[in-house]
Design a protein around this motif. Structure first.
Motif, PDB file in Angstrom:
ATOM      1  N   THR A  81       0.830  -1.213   0.000  1.00 34.38           N
ATOM      2  CA  THR A  81       0.000   0.000   0.000  1.00 34.38           C
ATOM      3  C   THR A  81       0.863   1.261   0.000  1.00 34.38           C
ATOM      4  OG1 THR A  81      -0.157  -0.208   2.412  1.00 34.38           O
ATOM      5  CG2 THR A  81      -1.975  -1.089   1.114  1.00 34.38           C
ATOM      6  N   ALA A  82       1.958   1.228   0.763  1.00 37.54           N
ATOM      7  CA  ALA A  82       2.853   2.388   0.794  1.00 37.54           C
ATOM      8  C   ALA A  82       3.588   2.535  -0.537  1.00 37.54           C
ATOM      9  CB  ALA A  82       3.855   2.242   1.938  1.00 37.54           C
ATOM     10  N   TYR A  83       3.932   1.408  -1.132  1.00 40.10           N
ATOM     11  CA  TYR A  83       4.602   1.410  -2.440  1.00 40.10           C
ATOM     12  C   TYR A  83       3.696   2.060  -3.489  1.00 40.10           C
ATOM     13  CZ  TYR A  83       5.988  -0.974  -6.842  1.00 40.10           C
ATOM     14  OH  TYR A  83       6.331  -1.284  -8.136  1.00 40.10           O
ATOM     15  N   LEU A  84       2.427   1.682  -3.512  1.00 42.95           N
ATOM     16  CA  LEU A  84       1.493   2.270  -4.472  1.00 42.95           C
ATOM     17  C   LEU A  84       1.259   3.748  -4.167  1.00 42.95           C
ATOM     18  CD1 LEU A  84      -1.145  -0.600  -4.794  1.00 42.95           C
ATOM     19  CD2 LEU A  84       0.757  -0.073  -6.315  1.00 42.95           C
ATOM     20  N   ALA A  85       1.265   4.091  -2.887  1.00 49.14           N
ATOM     21  CA  ALA A  85       1.078   5.497  -2.513  1.00 49.14           C
ATOM     22  C   ALA A  85       2.208   6.365  -3.058  1.00 49.14           C
ATOM     23  CB  ALA A  85       0.982   5.630  -0.994  1.00 49.14           C
ATOM     24  N   LEU A  86       3.439   5.825  -3.073  1.00 52.41           N
ATOM     25  CA  LEU A  86       4.564   6.582  -3.640  1.00 52.41           C
ATOM     26  C   LEU A  86       4.324   6.860  -5.123  1.00 52.41           C
ATOM     27  CD1 LEU A  86       7.632   4.804  -1.996  1.00 52.41           C
ATOM     28  CD2 LEU A  86       6.812   7.116  -1.542  1.00 52.41           C
ATOM     29  N   GLY A  87       3.868   5.853  -5.842  1.00 56.16           N
ATOM     30  CA  GLY A  87       3.592   6.050  -7.263  1.00 56.16           C
ATOM     31  C   GLY A  87       2.470   7.054  -7.483  1.00 56.16           C
ATOM     32  N   ARG A  88       1.415   6.952  -6.668  1.00 62.08           N
ATOM     33  CA  ARG A  88       0.274   7.865  -6.797  1.00 62.08           C
ATOM     34  C   ARG A  88       0.692   9.315  -6.522  1.00 62.08           C
ATOM     35  NH1 ARG A  88      -4.934   6.534  -6.497  1.00 62.08           N
ATOM     36  NH2 ARG A  88      -4.403   4.533  -5.566  1.00 62.08           N
ATOM     37  N   THR A  89       1.455   9.520  -5.451  1.00 66.16           N
ATOM     38  CA  THR A  89       1.874  10.875  -5.082  1.00 66.16           C
ATOM     39  C   THR A  89       2.722  11.508  -6.177  1.00 66.16           C
ATOM     40  OG1 THR A  89       1.817  10.323  -2.728  1.00 66.16           O
ATOM     41  CG2 THR A  89       3.163  12.220  -3.385  1.00 66.16           C
ATOM     42  N   ALA A  90       3.682  10.736  -6.715  1.00 65.88           N
ATOM     43  CA  ALA A  90       4.548  11.259  -7.777  1.00 65.88           C
ATOM     44  C   ALA A  90       3.742  11.599  -9.020  1.00 65.88           C
ATOM     45  CB  ALA A  90       5.641  10.250  -8.104  1.00 65.88           C
ATOM     46  N   ALA A  91       2.768  10.741  -9.359  1.00 59.94           N
ATOM     47  CA  ALA A  91       1.966  10.975 -10.558  1.00 59.94           C
ATOM     48  C   ALA A  91       1.102  12.234 -10.417  1.00 59.94           C
ATOM     49  CB  ALA A  91       1.092   9.754 -10.833  1.00 59.94           C
ATOM     50  N   VAL A  92       0.431  12.357  -9.289  1.00 62.99           N
ATOM     51  CA  VAL A  92      -0.455  13.514  -9.087  1.00 62.99           C
ATOM     52  C   VAL A  92       0.345  14.808  -9.065  1.00 62.99           C
ATOM     53  CG1 VAL A  92      -2.008  14.635  -7.449  1.00 62.99           C
ATOM     54  CG2 VAL A  92      -2.243  12.189  -7.921  1.00 62.99           C
ATOM     55  N   ALA A  93       1.480  14.793  -8.363  1.00 55.88           N
ATOM     56  CA  ALA A  93       2.291  16.007  -8.276  1.00 55.88           C
ATOM     57  C   ALA A  93       2.787  16.423  -9.658  1.00 55.88           C
ATOM     58  CB  ALA A  93       3.478  15.769  -7.341  1.00 55.88           C
ATOM     59  N   THR A  94       3.202  15.463 -10.471  1.00 57.68           N
ATOM     60  CA  THR A  94       3.699  15.778 -11.811  1.00 57.68           C
ATOM     61  C   THR A  94       2.575  16.306 -12.695  1.00 57.68           C
ATOM     62  OG1 THR A  94       5.423  14.102 -11.635  1.00 57.68           O
ATOM     63  CG2 THR A  94       4.836  14.826 -13.851  1.00 57.68           C
ATOM     64  N   ALA A  95       1.407  15.694 -12.606  1.00 55.77           N
ATOM     65  CA  ALA A  95       0.278  16.160 -13.416  1.00 55.77           C
ATOM     66  C   ALA A  95      -0.077  17.608 -13.065  1.00 55.77           C
ATOM     67  CB  ALA A  95      -0.922  15.246 -13.199  1.00 55.77           C
ATOM     68  N   ARG A  96      -0.064  17.920 -11.790  1.00 55.43           N
ATOM     69  CA  ARG A  96      -0.427  19.280 -11.380  1.00 55.43           C
ATOM     70  C   ARG A  96       0.639  20.288 -11.760  1.00 55.43           C
ATOM     71  NH1 ARG A  96      -3.470  17.624  -5.694  1.00 55.43           N
ATOM     72  NH2 ARG A  96      -5.415  17.025  -6.748  1.00 55.43           N
ATOM     73  N   ARG A  97       1.883  19.885 -11.715  1.00 57.71           N
ATOM     74  CA  ARG A  97       2.939  20.802 -12.178  1.00 57.71           C
ATOM     75  C   ARG A  97       2.803  21.109 -13.662  1.00 57.71           C
ATOM     76  NH1 ARG A  97       6.394  17.819  -8.690  1.00 57.71           N
ATOM     77  NH2 ARG A  97       7.134  16.574 -10.447  1.00 57.71           N
ATOM     78  N   ASN A  98       2.114  20.234 -14.384  1.00 50.35           N
ATOM     79  CA  ASN A  98       1.913  20.448 -15.815  1.00 50.35           C
ATOM     80  C   ASN A  98       0.505  20.936 -16.131  1.00 50.35           C
ATOM     81  OD1 ASN A  98       4.384  19.367 -17.548  1.00 50.35           O
ATOM     82  ND2 ASN A  98       4.213  18.074 -15.709  1.00 50.35           N
ATOM     83  N   GLY A  99      -0.122  21.543 -15.136  1.00 54.73           N
ATOM     84  CA  GLY A  99      -1.374  22.243 -15.389  1.00 54.73           C
ATOM     85  C   GLY A  99      -2.642  21.462 -15.155  1.00 54.73           C
ATOM     86  N   ALA A 100      -2.567  20.179 -14.856  1.00 58.03           N
ATOM     87  CA  ALA A 100      -3.784  19.385 -14.635  1.00 58.03           C
ATOM     88  C   ALA A 100      -4.283  19.573 -13.208  1.00 58.03           C
ATOM     89  CB  ALA A 100      -3.494  17.916 -14.910  1.00 58.03           C
ATOM     90  N   ARG A 101      -5.585  19.502 -13.041  1.00 54.80           N
ATOM     91  CA  ARG A 101      -6.163  19.667 -11.713  1.00 54.80           C
ATOM     92  C   ARG A 101      -7.000  18.457 -11.297  1.00 54.80           C
ATOM     93  NH1 ARG A 101      -2.694  22.265 -11.356  1.00 54.80           N
ATOM     94  NH2 ARG A 101      -2.419  24.508 -11.050  1.00 54.80           N
ATOM     95  N   ARG A 102      -7.739  17.914 -12.217  1.00 51.56           N
ATOM     96  CA  ARG A 102      -8.547  16.726 -11.906  1.00 51.56           C
ATOM     97  C   ARG A 102      -7.769  15.483 -12.385  1.00 51.56           C
ATOM     98  NH1 ARG A 102     -14.589  18.627 -13.880  1.00 51.56           N
ATOM     99  NH2 ARG A 102     -14.644  20.611 -12.731  1.00 51.56           N
ATOM    100  N   VAL A 103      -7.179  14.782 -11.437  1.00 48.60           N
ATOM    101  CA  VAL A 103      -6.280  13.666 -11.773  1.00 48.60           C
ATOM    102  C   VAL A 103      -6.731  12.413 -11.041  1.00 48.60           C
ATOM    103  CG1 VAL A 103      -3.895  12.853 -11.809  1.00 48.60           C
ATOM    104  CG2 VAL A 103      -4.383  15.308 -11.997  1.00 48.60           C
ATOM    105  N   ALA A 104      -6.879  11.324 -11.769  1.00 54.12           N
ATOM    106  CA  ALA A 104      -7.210  10.030 -11.171  1.00 54.12           C
ATOM    107  C   ALA A 104      -6.076   9.055 -11.458  1.00 54.12           C
ATOM    108  CB  ALA A 104      -8.522   9.498 -11.742  1.00 54.12           C
ATOM    109  N   VAL A 105      -5.708   8.272 -10.456  1.00 53.12           N
ATOM    110  CA  VAL A 105      -4.609   7.311 -10.593  1.00 53.12           C
ATOM    111  C   VAL A 105      -5.117   5.922 -10.234  1.00 53.12           C
ATOM    112  CG1 VAL A 105      -2.312   6.650  -9.807  1.00 53.12           C
ATOM    113  CG2 VAL A 105      -2.896   9.068 -10.022  1.00 53.12           C
ATOM    114  N   ALA A 106      -4.790   4.938 -11.051  1.00 51.10           N
ATOM    115  CA  ALA A 106      -5.171   3.551 -10.798  1.00 51.10           C
ATOM    116  C   ALA A 106      -3.981   2.644 -11.079  1.00 51.10           C
ATOM    117  CB  ALA A 106      -6.360   3.153 -11.658  1.00 51.10           C
ATOM    118  N   PHE A 107      -4.046   1.441 -10.556  1.00 48.68           N
ATOM    119  CA  PHE A 107      -2.973   0.461 -10.749  1.00 48.68           C
ATOM    120  C   PHE A 107      -3.586  -0.813 -11.325  1.00 48.68           C
ATOM    121  CE2 PHE A 107      -1.818   3.327  -7.352  1.00 48.68           C
ATOM    122  CZ  PHE A 107      -0.551   3.732  -7.731  1.00 48.68           C
TER     123      PHE A 107
END
Length: 430
Positions: A81-107
């Motif tokens: 669960t912590a491993y997936l959380a790391l991937g989710r956090t990195a993905a959301v942060a990168t999407a928002r740095r590139n202008g996205a606001r509504r971001v969904a992450v799945a595995f």
């Protein structure tokens, strides 16, 4: 021209100009909308890659033991669960740095021991010609093995270790020594053996298949057993009866009934490149092996001469070392034996962990001897020997492909569990 006609022409010209301006505005709006779509897609791509990279870097920690000596918590251990959380956090942060606001992450493979895929969807609305449009931009990235070793080979199982030469043909050194013994015995019996073909890399196999595109006689690139360095095509035809009768004594097996010249070397004792090699107690065992099962794995590895680390990684993948595991298909125990296979290997109780490990080692010994390749033996354990023998490859069943990749990932691509998570790359797949 009359004054009325001149006025009409002026009005017509103004109408045309207005239409052009309106059309230009519409085209501009469409262009802006398309540009916004591309930006959203780019944000999704970058986010998926960033999430997968975070997972790649963290993946080795999944296989760290949860506790150190004397029950001390291991700070390097990471729960899934912590491993997936790391991937989710990195993905959301990168999407928002590139202008996205509504971001969904799945595995997509969240249930795997070491999930390798991350899907990112950007759902920000865009405006096209004054109208708000919501259309998902989705990207999927995965962690993929750079190398899937088969006797020290590459992604398609090509052998990349040292080669010896006999009669101008290259082969693995252990195969060459075995051939020397067989050739001497054949000469003593009045038969001279000729090596007509041995190791063939994928590039050479591709050229051969292009010239003779018949899969029955020429395997497709990436599937020929000749890429393993264990296969010999022998002649002359007059030697076939001697080979059929005597080759097994020297570790060579007739691979196909319709090719009386094709023999594969099946004895690889002491060669880690194809998964053979003894283990004793905790020696050579990955740190994720519970102490309860370490002696049993060591005994089985010694008895059947199969690498202890390979057995351990396979048990981790099969059941997570749960002796009471039951699959929806009916497989039971640590090594997930189906009833028929358990009977074949005299395993009366698949829920007996020690007996199950011994039967697992016996089965893997037989599969390694049959196929001379760790990936192929693992594929046969999962999908059946018949499916692997039919193509000389890892069958393209998603479950089997994932099964082999997971175990090789646990072994770190070299048989060294400490290297788990290395030799991986991140790539977009959708």
């Amino acid at each position: 021209m009359l004054r009325g006609e001149c006025g009409q022409a002026t009005l017509l010209l103004l109408g045309v100009l207005l239409a052009v301006l309106v059309g230009a505005g519409v085209l501009g709006a469409l262009a802006r909308g398309l540009g916004a779509q591309q930006e959203r897609r780019g944000a999704a791509d970058l986010a998926a890659l960033a999430g997968a990279e975070a997972m790649r870097a963290a993946q080795p920690r999944l296989f760290e033991p949860a506790e150190l000596d004397h029950g001390v918590p291991n700070p390097r251990h990471l729960e899934r669960t912590a491993y997936l959380a790391l991937g989710r956090t990195a993905a959301v942060a990168t999407a928002r740095r590139n202008g996205a606001r509504r971001v969904a992450v799945a595995f997509p493979d969240a249930g795997a021991i070491a999930p390798n895929r991350i899907a990112v969807t950007v759902r920000d609305p865009i405006r096209i010609a004054g109208r708000e449009v919501v259309e998902d931009a989705r990207a999927v990235a995965e962690i993929a093995s750079v190398t899937l070793p088969s006797a020290g080979g590459d992604l398609s199982g090509e052998y990349a270790g040292p080669l010896a030469t006999r009669q101008g043909k290259r082969m693995r050194p252990d195969v060459a020594l075995a051939f020397d013994r067989m050739s001497a015995a054949a000469r003593a019996g009045g038969v001279t053996l000729i090596v007509t073909s041995a190791f063939r890399g994928n590039a050479e196999q591709a050229a051969l298949f292009a010239a003779h595109p018949d899969p029955k006689w020429v395997a497709r690139p990436g599937t020929s057993l000749h890429r393993l360095g264990t296969e010999l095509d022998l002649g002359p035809a007059s030697a076939y009866p001697w080979l059929a009768a005597h080759a097994p004594r020297f570790g060579f097996k007739l691979r196909y009934n319709w090719e009386p010249w094709h023999f594969g070397y099946t004895r690889a004792a002491g060669s880690r490149s194809v998964g053979f090699g003894p283990g004793d107690g905790r020696s050579g065992l990955p740190s994720f092996v519970p102490a309860r099962w370490a002696p049993a794995i060591g005994r089985a590895a010694q008895r059947w001469n199969v690498g202890a680390a390979l057995l351990a990684a396979q048990l981790y993948q099969e059941s997570g070392f749960n002796p009471f595991a039951r699959s929806s298909a009916g497989a039971l125990g640590l090594a997930q034996f189906m009833p028929g296979t358990a009977k074949d290997y005299n395993l009366t109780d698949p829920l007996d962990g020690d007996a199950s490990i011994m039967a697992q080692a016996h089965l893997m010994h037989d599969l390694l001897a049959q196929f001379g390749s760790v990936p192929l033996a693992l594929a046969a354990y999962n999908a059946g020997a018949g499916a692997v023998a039919a193509c000389g490859c890892i069958p393209s069943f998603p479950e089997t492909v994932a099964y082999v990749a997971e175990i090789l990932g646990l072994l770190g691509g070299t048989g060294d569990p400490a290297a788990a998570g290395t030799g991986l790359q991140v790539r977009l797949i959708a």
